[in-house]
Each structure stands twice: as C-alpha cells, then as structure tokens.
Design an enzyme around this catalytic site. Sequence first.
Site, short mmCIF file in Angstrom:
data_model
loop_
_atom_site.label_atom_id
_atom_site.label_comp_id
_atom_site.label_asym_id
_atom_site.label_seq_id
_atom_site.Cartn_x
_atom_site.Cartn_y
_atom_site.Cartn_z
N ASP A 20 0.87 -1.18 0.00
CA ASP A 20 0.00 0.00 0.00
C ASP A 20 0.91 1.22 0.00
O ASP A 20 2.13 1.10 0.19
CB ASP A 20 -0.88 -0.01 1.27
N SER A 21 0.31 2.38 -0.20
CA SER A 21 1.08 3.62 -0.12
C SER A 21 1.62 3.85 1.30
O SER A 21 2.51 4.67 1.49
CB SER A 21 0.20 4.81 -0.48
N TYR A 52 -0.68 8.46 -2.15
CA TYR A 52 -0.81 8.25 -3.60
C TYR A 52 -1.99 9.07 -4.15
O TYR A 52 -1.97 9.51 -5.29
CB TYR A 52 -1.10 6.78 -3.91
N GLY A 53 -3.03 9.20 -3.33
CA GLY A 53 -4.29 9.77 -3.82
C GLY A 53 -4.19 11.20 -4.33
O GLY A 53 -5.05 11.65 -5.08
N CYS A 83 -4.39 -1.37 -1.88
CA CYS A 83 -4.53 0.08 -2.07
C CYS A 83 -5.48 0.31 -3.23
O CYS A 83 -5.19 -0.06 -4.37
CB CYS A 83 -3.15 0.67 -2.39
N ASN A 84 -6.65 0.89 -2.93
CA ASN A 84 -7.64 1.15 -3.99
C ASN A 84 -7.08 2.07 -5.06
O ASN A 84 -7.34 1.88 -6.26
CB ASN A 84 -8.88 1.80 -3.39
N THR A 85 -6.29 3.07 -4.63
CA THR A 85 -5.77 4.05 -5.58
C THR A 85 -4.82 3.39 -6.57
O THR A 85 -4.90 3.62 -7.78
CB THR A 85 -5.05 5.19 -4.82
N CYS A 193 -10.87 3.30 0.56
CA CYS A 193 -9.42 3.49 0.74
C CYS A 193 -9.05 2.63 1.93
O CYS A 193 -9.76 2.64 2.95
CB CYS A 193 -9.11 4.96 1.00
N THR A 194 -7.96 1.89 1.83
CA THR A 194 -7.64 0.91 2.88
C THR A 194 -7.19 1.58 4.18
O THR A 194 -7.13 0.92 5.22
CB THR A 194 -6.56 -0.06 2.39
N HIS A 195 -6.89 2.86 4.15
CA HIS A 195 -6.61 3.56 5.40
C HIS A 195 -7.89 3.77 6.23
O HIS A 195 -7.83 3.87 7.45
CB HIS A 195 -6.00 4.95 5.12
N1 DGL Z 1 -4.65 3.31 1.09
C1 DGL Z 1 -4.77 3.77 -0.23
C2 DGL Z 1 -6.07 3.42 -0.89
O1 DGL Z 1 -6.63 2.39 -0.59
C3 DGL Z 1 -4.17 5.04 -0.69
C4 DGL Z 1 -4.05 6.17 0.21
C5 DGL Z 1 -3.18 7.26 -0.36
O2 DGL Z 1 -1.97 7.07 -0.31
O3 DGL Z 1 -3.72 8.26 -0.84
O4 DGL Z 1 -6.53 4.14 -1.73
#
Ligand code: DGL
Length: 273
Positions: A20-21, A52-53, A83-85, A193-195
């Site tokens: 993930d990011s 990443y977003g 990571c969805n992004t 988003c996984t966060h």
């Molecule tokens: N955790 C990530 C996701 O699922 C990305 C968060 C990020 O770095 O913006 O999108």
Amino acid sequence: MRNPDLDGAICATSPIGVFDSGVGGLSVLRAIRAALPFENLIYVADSGHAPYGDQTEAYITQRTLRVGQWLVESGVKAITIACNTATVVAARSLREHTALPVVAIEPAIKPAVVQTRTGVVGVLATRQTVQSESVARLCALHGAEVRIVLQACPGWVALVEQADLHSAQTEALVRQYVQPLIDQGADTLVLGCTHYPFLRDTIQRVAGEGVTLIDPAEAVARELVRRLDVHTLASGPKPGQTLVFTTGNVAQVQSTIAQLWGEGVTVEALNAV
Ligand code: DGL
C-alpha cells in the site's frame, strides 16, 4: 520486471507480497493473516511516497511497478494490491508486467448497491480513486437503480499514518466529508481506501448507528485464498511470519503499526525502490 515461471522460481512456501502507499493496507493484511495463518507475508508500506491519492497517475503507476518489481525479486508467489488508488490507476500495468497472481482491492460499490435501503450510497475514497475511470465504470455497471455519491477525503490518510484516529481534529475532518453524504440520504458508505477502516469508529459515530460501512478486505482475502488454490500455491503447516518494510521513516511507521496492528512488528527500511 522479471516474470518467474510459476513452476520454477517460486513454490508453495514462498511468501505473499502485500503493499500500500502506507500503513492503510494493514486493514487488508489483517484479513489475509486471519484467512491464511500459515502463509509468510511481506508487507511494503510505501510511506515515503504517500499519499498516492494526491499524486499523478504516472507517479502512482511508477510506484506500483517499482514496489511490485521489488516484491517479485524478493521471491513472492502472489501480490495483493492493498490500495484502492494503486488498483484503479495501475493494477492493469502491474498485471502486464508479471505472471504472478495479482489480487487487487477496489471500492465495494456492488455490495453497497445491494444493501442500501434509501437508494443512496456514499463512496469515501482518495481524489485519484473518485476521479478514476474504473470507479466510473463500477458506478455505470451497478448504479442504475441507486444514486452513488463519490466523496474525496483529502487529509484522512495523513491522520491514519500518524495513528491520529480519535482526536477532535480527526472527528472534525471526518465530519466534513461524511455529513454531506448523510444529509443527502446515504445509509451505506463504502470505505474506498484501505486507510479508512482504521477511522471506522469515528466514521460510524459521525454517520450514526443506522449507517452501514462496507470494507471489502475480507473479500480480498477470500479471493487471494481462491487464487492460491487455483495455482496450488497454498502453504502450511507452520504459522506464517510477517515481515514489514517501509520506504518512509522507520521509527514513525513502526510506532503507527504498533498502534494499528495491536502487536509489535519489526519494520525494516526499504531504500532501494
Ligand atoms: N490506502 C490507499 C487506498 O486504498 C491510498 C491512500 C493514499 O496514499 O492516498 O486508496
């Protein structure tokens, strides 16, 4: 990127790579650990390049390929994009560069559409995810009968990276993006988003008890199990180890992970990617 022969360079006891990011992918890693207690897991938190977003598609693709390449060179037997992004921007590129099974998380729009009773679904995600063609496609595919409201949540990733999950500042930033969805009638919110699962308590408090929050982490773990079975790559019977690497500040990431993961995990520096 090297394309290892599935029958040669890797075997059932090879680790699974997850990335993930940053620390958000731990919400997926814990579902994978629960589903696959005997697997060795290598987790990469690309915290040196998060979030990443807010980055360009070219940058996210470059980071996804670099981290993916490092995992391949580390001998993993499968990769999970936690990571969805990274998925919506770069999963296709990663799959073009490796023969390994690649399992990827994406916003759980389909199950949300099935569950909503008000006919309004909110999707909480990063800027890049809400702007992506993949999410537009998912909305077109599943959203004919319901209203899907996409909401970018800049700032949330940084809160989770600092393990700032319950402060007044966090609640205010959560409210800023959740309240408009509730005001529009959403009864189902996708944690895209996984966060964000680490902000679940605060999101639920702000949204109200009647609102359903959807996190596809367990579905991703199930899909990984299925893919390992297909490739007869499942490991066992010794309890698996979890190795964590970060491109960011090791002490900071280690401290955050200790709070999010609930147990001490040694974090190693990853400077080469
Ligand atoms: N955790 C990530 C996701 O699922 C990305 C968060 C990020 O770095 O913006 O999108």
